[in-house]
Design an enzyme around this catalytic site. Structure first.
Site, PDB file in Angstrom:
ATOM      1  N   ASN A  10       0.997  -1.157   0.099  1.00  0.00           N
ATOM      2  CA  ASN A  10       0.235   0.323   0.311  1.00  0.00           C
ATOM      3  C   ASN A  10       0.746   1.129  -0.315  1.00  0.00           C
ATOM      4  O   ASN A  10       1.863   1.931   0.843  1.00  0.00           O
ATOM      5  CB  ASN A  10      -0.651  -0.057   0.709  1.00  0.00           C
ATOM      6  CG  ASN A  10      -1.910   1.137   1.164  1.00  0.00           C
ATOM      7  OD1 ASN A  10      -2.225   1.796   0.070  1.00  0.00           O
ATOM      8  ND2 ASN A  10      -2.712   1.213   2.399  1.00  0.00           N
ATOM      9  N   LYS A  17       3.215   0.830   3.146  1.00  0.00           N
ATOM     10  CA  LYS A  17       2.727  -0.802   4.181  1.00  0.00           C
ATOM     11  C   LYS A  17       2.562  -1.524   3.709  1.00  0.00           C
ATOM     12  O   LYS A  17       2.095  -1.252   2.327  1.00  0.00           O
ATOM     13  CB  LYS A  17       1.213  -0.154   4.863  1.00  0.00           C
ATOM     14  CG  LYS A  17       0.980   1.095   5.166  1.00  0.00           C
ATOM     15  CD  LYS A  17      -0.154   1.282   6.012  1.00  0.00           C
ATOM     16  CE  LYS A  17      -0.395   2.346   7.046  1.00  0.00           C
ATOM     17  NZ  LYS A  17      -1.852   3.005   6.131  1.00  0.00           N
ATOM     18  N   ARG A  93      -2.099  -1.652  -3.765  1.00  0.00           N
ATOM     19  CA  ARG A  93      -3.357  -1.327  -3.405  1.00  0.00           C
ATOM     20  C   ARG A  93      -3.616   0.145  -4.243  1.00  0.00           C
ATOM     21  O   ARG A  93      -2.765   0.442  -3.966  1.00  0.00           O
ATOM     22  CB  ARG A  93      -3.568  -1.163  -1.974  1.00  0.00           C
ATOM     23  CG  ARG A  93      -4.926   0.055  -1.576  1.00  0.00           C
ATOM     24  CD  ARG A  93      -4.880   0.357  -0.177  1.00  0.00           C
ATOM     25  NE  ARG A  93      -5.818   1.156  -0.508  1.00  0.00           N
ATOM     26  CZ  ARG A  93      -6.279   2.981   0.482  1.00  0.00           C
ATOM     27  NH1 ARG A  93      -4.912   2.866   1.278  1.00  0.00           N
ATOM     28  NH2 ARG A  93      -7.837   3.352   0.481  1.00  0.00           N
ATOM     29  N   HIS A 182     -12.348   2.925  -0.376  1.00  0.00           N
ATOM     30  CA  HIS A 182     -12.774   1.281   0.902  1.00  0.00           C
ATOM     31  C   HIS A 182     -13.501   0.617   0.111  1.00  0.00           C
ATOM     32  O   HIS A 182     -14.165  -0.376   0.926  1.00  0.00           O
ATOM     33  CB  HIS A 182     -13.575   1.861   2.256  1.00  0.00           C
ATOM     34  CG  HIS A 182     -13.219   3.968   3.263  1.00  0.00           C
ATOM     35  ND1 HIS A 182     -13.782   4.068   3.557  1.00  0.00           N
ATOM     36  CD2 HIS A 182     -11.871   3.676   3.262  1.00  0.00           C
ATOM     37  CE1 HIS A 182     -12.884   4.979   4.072  1.00  0.00           C
ATOM     38  NE2 HIS A 182     -11.642   4.707   3.786  1.00  0.00           N
ATOM     39  N   ARG A 243     -11.975  15.362   7.575  1.00  0.00           N
ATOM     40  CA  ARG A 243     -12.830  15.455   6.011  1.00  0.00           C
ATOM     41  C   ARG A 243     -14.564  16.022   6.916  1.00  0.00           C
ATOM     42  O   ARG A 243     -14.734  15.584   7.674  1.00  0.00           O
ATOM     43  CB  ARG A 243     -12.719  14.686   4.766  1.00  0.00           C
ATOM     44  CG  ARG A 243     -12.025  14.200   4.478  1.00  0.00           C
ATOM     45  CD  ARG A 243     -11.697  13.704   3.263  1.00  0.00           C
ATOM     46  NE  ARG A 243     -10.344  12.715   2.932  1.00  0.00           N
ATOM     47  CZ  ARG A 243      -9.747  11.229   3.042  1.00  0.00           C
ATOM     48  NH1 ARG A 243     -10.820  10.770   3.194  1.00  0.00           N
ATOM     49  NH2 ARG A 243      -9.189  10.789   2.384  1.00  0.00           N
ATOM     50  N   GLY A 332     -11.520   1.588  12.454  1.00  0.00           N
ATOM     51  CA  GLY A 332     -10.322   2.160  13.541  1.00  0.00           C
ATOM     52  C   GLY A 332     -11.938   2.591  15.124  1.00  0.00           C
ATOM     53  O   GLY A 332     -11.857   2.021  15.725  1.00  0.00           O
ATOM     54  N   GLU A 386      -8.333  -5.156   4.808  1.00  0.00           N
ATOM     55  CA  GLU A 386      -7.564  -4.659   3.592  1.00  0.00           C
ATOM     56  C   GLU A 386      -6.441  -6.037   3.180  1.00  0.00           C
ATOM     57  O   GLU A 386      -6.825  -5.802   1.941  1.00  0.00           O
ATOM     58  CB  GLU A 386      -8.022  -3.315   2.543  1.00  0.00           C
ATOM     59  CG  GLU A 386      -9.020  -2.767   4.074  1.00  0.00           C
ATOM     60  CD  GLU A 386      -8.962  -1.113   3.855  1.00  0.00           C
ATOM     61  OE1 GLU A 386      -8.946  -0.940   3.286  1.00  0.00           O
ATOM     62  OE2 GLU A 386      -8.648  -1.069   4.792  1.00  0.00           O
TER      63      GLU A 386
HETATM   64  P1  AMP Z   1      -8.433   3.680  10.955  1.00  0.00           P
HETATM   65  O1  AMP Z   1      -8.661   4.800   9.666  1.00  0.00           O
HETATM   66  O2  AMP Z   1      -9.500   2.409  10.456  1.00  0.00           O
HETATM   67  O3  AMP Z   1      -7.141   3.299  11.779  1.00  0.00           O
HETATM   68  O4  AMP Z   1      -9.263   4.583  12.419  1.00  0.00           O
HETATM   69  C1  AMP Z   1      -8.317   4.805  13.036  1.00  0.00           C
HETATM   70  C2  AMP Z   1      -9.230   5.600  14.544  1.00  0.00           C
HETATM   71  O5  AMP Z   1     -10.194   5.596  14.941  1.00  0.00           O
HETATM   72  C3  AMP Z   1      -8.258   6.537  14.418  1.00  0.00           C
HETATM   73  O6  AMP Z   1      -8.318   8.567  14.852  1.00  0.00           O
HETATM   74  C4  AMP Z   1      -9.154   7.112  16.108  1.00  0.00           C
HETATM   75  O7  AMP Z   1     -10.911   8.037  16.220  1.00  0.00           O
HETATM   76  C5  AMP Z   1      -9.981   5.231  16.266  1.00  0.00           C
HETATM   77  N1  AMP Z   1      -9.983   4.495  17.118  1.00  0.00           N
HETATM   78  C6  AMP Z   1      -9.678   4.064  17.082  1.00  0.00           C
HETATM   79  N2  AMP Z   1      -8.596   2.630  18.650  1.00  0.00           N
HETATM   80  C7  AMP Z   1     -10.245   3.264  19.154  1.00  0.00           C
HETATM   81  C8  AMP Z   1     -10.981   3.110  20.499  1.00  0.00           C
HETATM   82  N3  AMP Z   1     -10.049   2.024  21.159  1.00  0.00           N
HETATM   83  N4  AMP Z   1     -11.243   3.609  20.971  1.00  0.00           N
HETATM   84  C9  AMP Z   1     -12.227   5.134  19.600  1.00  0.00           C
HETATM   85  N5  AMP Z   1     -11.643   5.224  18.754  1.00  0.00           N
HETATM   86  C10 AMP Z   1     -10.645   4.390  18.559  1.00  0.00           C
END
Ligand code: AMP
Length: 400
Positions: A10, A17, A93, A182, A243, A332, A386
């Protein structure tokens, strides 16, 4: 010897990554990340899964070629080198496949030219993806390289969902339409949700809520995407970490004419300084929840705006699908933030949607239901993967 390994890459503008997977059982052999490529303070973090012990390297990594060579060296130290006959393919990706790419595709010169032709609609992502592909080709010219597109899953959207209501000729001339992103995650999660329900993807309608730092929703009917919230670019739709998501497009004219801002400044504002971070100064949901627990009103309002938009999309996609079997939370925020899941479906009992407080509070890495027993619509938490999806699609195309 059967070649069963797939390297997933990626490539971002200043990062790469990667994951090496063994597709005989889908297991991970190594994962890693190169950050700040082109700076003096580049960093490579590599984790071989056999030991689980990460190795870190800090220094200057000049470009993507140097980054991939460094990755290849780290892999070789674990006996997982790119020259191994067990490596079947490299899966890339690629963010934007436009209308042309509806499936994962083995990369040749024609495919490279088409990804390049799409740069105007993905100026940040496609050039980096291309660099990653060319560099990987240089390292293993004999190996099949496969492009897996973030947009591909959404190419099944009907024109009614994919078109903006603007002058058709202007839209076509500049390829302005809704592509969605996504897609790899939406595809994986919608299938995994059907599996969780013990049903075939063709028989199930799912609303997938991919809530990460970037966030998007999709309406999936019988395994095929019929609408998604991101559009020409990932800016449209839900409130995200940085965003804005949806807003009156005239806000842009207003900021230019009245606020004296340039197009580039407005671009940065809406993509980098809006959403949760613009509303309250934090884009991490953990921090926002912590502030809310301390009575912080700004954080509370940011959360409420985030949830209000999310709820509107759940309602919209309920209407688009007509019948909904499941709502799946992923990424996340979706996988970890129980208060977001609870608030997003609160008050939607009349639509058959509810979460069970006890089940919602459980933390686990497995797909799981959080709706009460016998609920009309299943509400699920389905961790996205992913890299596994890219590796699976790559291997399906080239596996021998
Ligand atoms: P991602 O882009 O899927 O890696 O998601 C990243 C986002 O997930 C971070 O900016 C956080 O806002 C959220 N996140 C990650 N871990 C947690 C957690 N334990 N509780 C709440 N939000 C989380």
């Amino acid at each position: 010897m059967t070649a069963t390994r797939v390297l997933v890459l990626n490539s971002g503008s200043s990062s790469v990554k990667y994951q090496l997977l063994d597709m005989s059982d889908g297991s991970r052999l190594a994962t890693g990340l190169v950050e700040r490529i082109g700076e003096q303070s580049s960093r490579l973090k590599h984790t071989p899964l056999a030991t689980g012990e990460s190795r870190e390297w800090n220094g200057a990594i000049a470009d993507h070629e140097a980054a991939l060579k460094a990755v290849a060296e780290e892999l070789a130290k674990d006996g997982l080198g790119l020259d191994s006959p067990e490596l079947a393919a490299i899966g890339h990706r690629v963010v934007h496949g436009g209308k042309s790419f509806t499936e994962p595709t083995v990369i040749d010169e024609r495919v490279l030219a088409e990804i390049e032709r799409l740069i105007p609609v993905a100026p940040l992502h496609n050039p980096a993806n291309l660099t990653g592909i060319r560099t990987a080709q240089g390292l293993r010219p004999d190996l099949p390289q496969v492009a897996v597109f973030d947009t591909a899953f959404h190419t099944t959207m009907p024109e009614a969902a994919a078109r903006y209501a603007i002058d058709v000729r202007t839209a076509d001339e500049h390829r302005v339409r809704r592509y969605g992103f996504h897609g790899t995650s939406h595809a994986y999660v919608s299938r995994a949700t059907a599996k969780l329900l013990g049903r075939a993807p063709e028989d199930v309608n799912v609303i997938v809520l991919h809530l990460g730092n970037g966030a998007s929703a999709s309406a999936v009917r019988g395994g095929k995407c019929v609408d998604t919230s991101m559009g020409l670019t990932p800016l449209e739709g839900l409130v995200m970490g940085t965003r804005s998501g949806d807003m009156d497009p005239a806000v842009i004219f207003h900021l230019a004419r009245v606020g004296g801002m340039s197009i580039d400044e407005i671009d940065t504002l809406l993509n980098k300084r809006s959403g949760l971070i613009g509303l309250c100064g934090d884009n991490d949901m953990r921090e926002i929840r912590r502030r809310i627990d301390e009575g912080d009103e700004e954080a509370q309002l940011a959360f409420d705006i985030y949830i209000h938009r999310l709820k509107k999309y759940i309602g919209a996609y309920y209407a688009v699908l007509g019948r909904v079997d499941a709502v799946a939370f992923t990424a996340g925020v979706g996988e970890n933030a129980a208060p977001v899941r609870e608030a997003a479906v609160a008050g939607l009992e009349a639509l058959g949607l509810a979460v069970d407080g006890g089940l919602n509070a459980v933390r686990a890495d497995e797909p799981r239901l959080i709706s009460p027993a016998h609920a009309r619509v299943a509400v699920a938490v389905v961790p996205t993967d992913e890299e596994l999806e890219i590796a699976t699609q790559t291997y399906a195309l080239v596996g021998r």
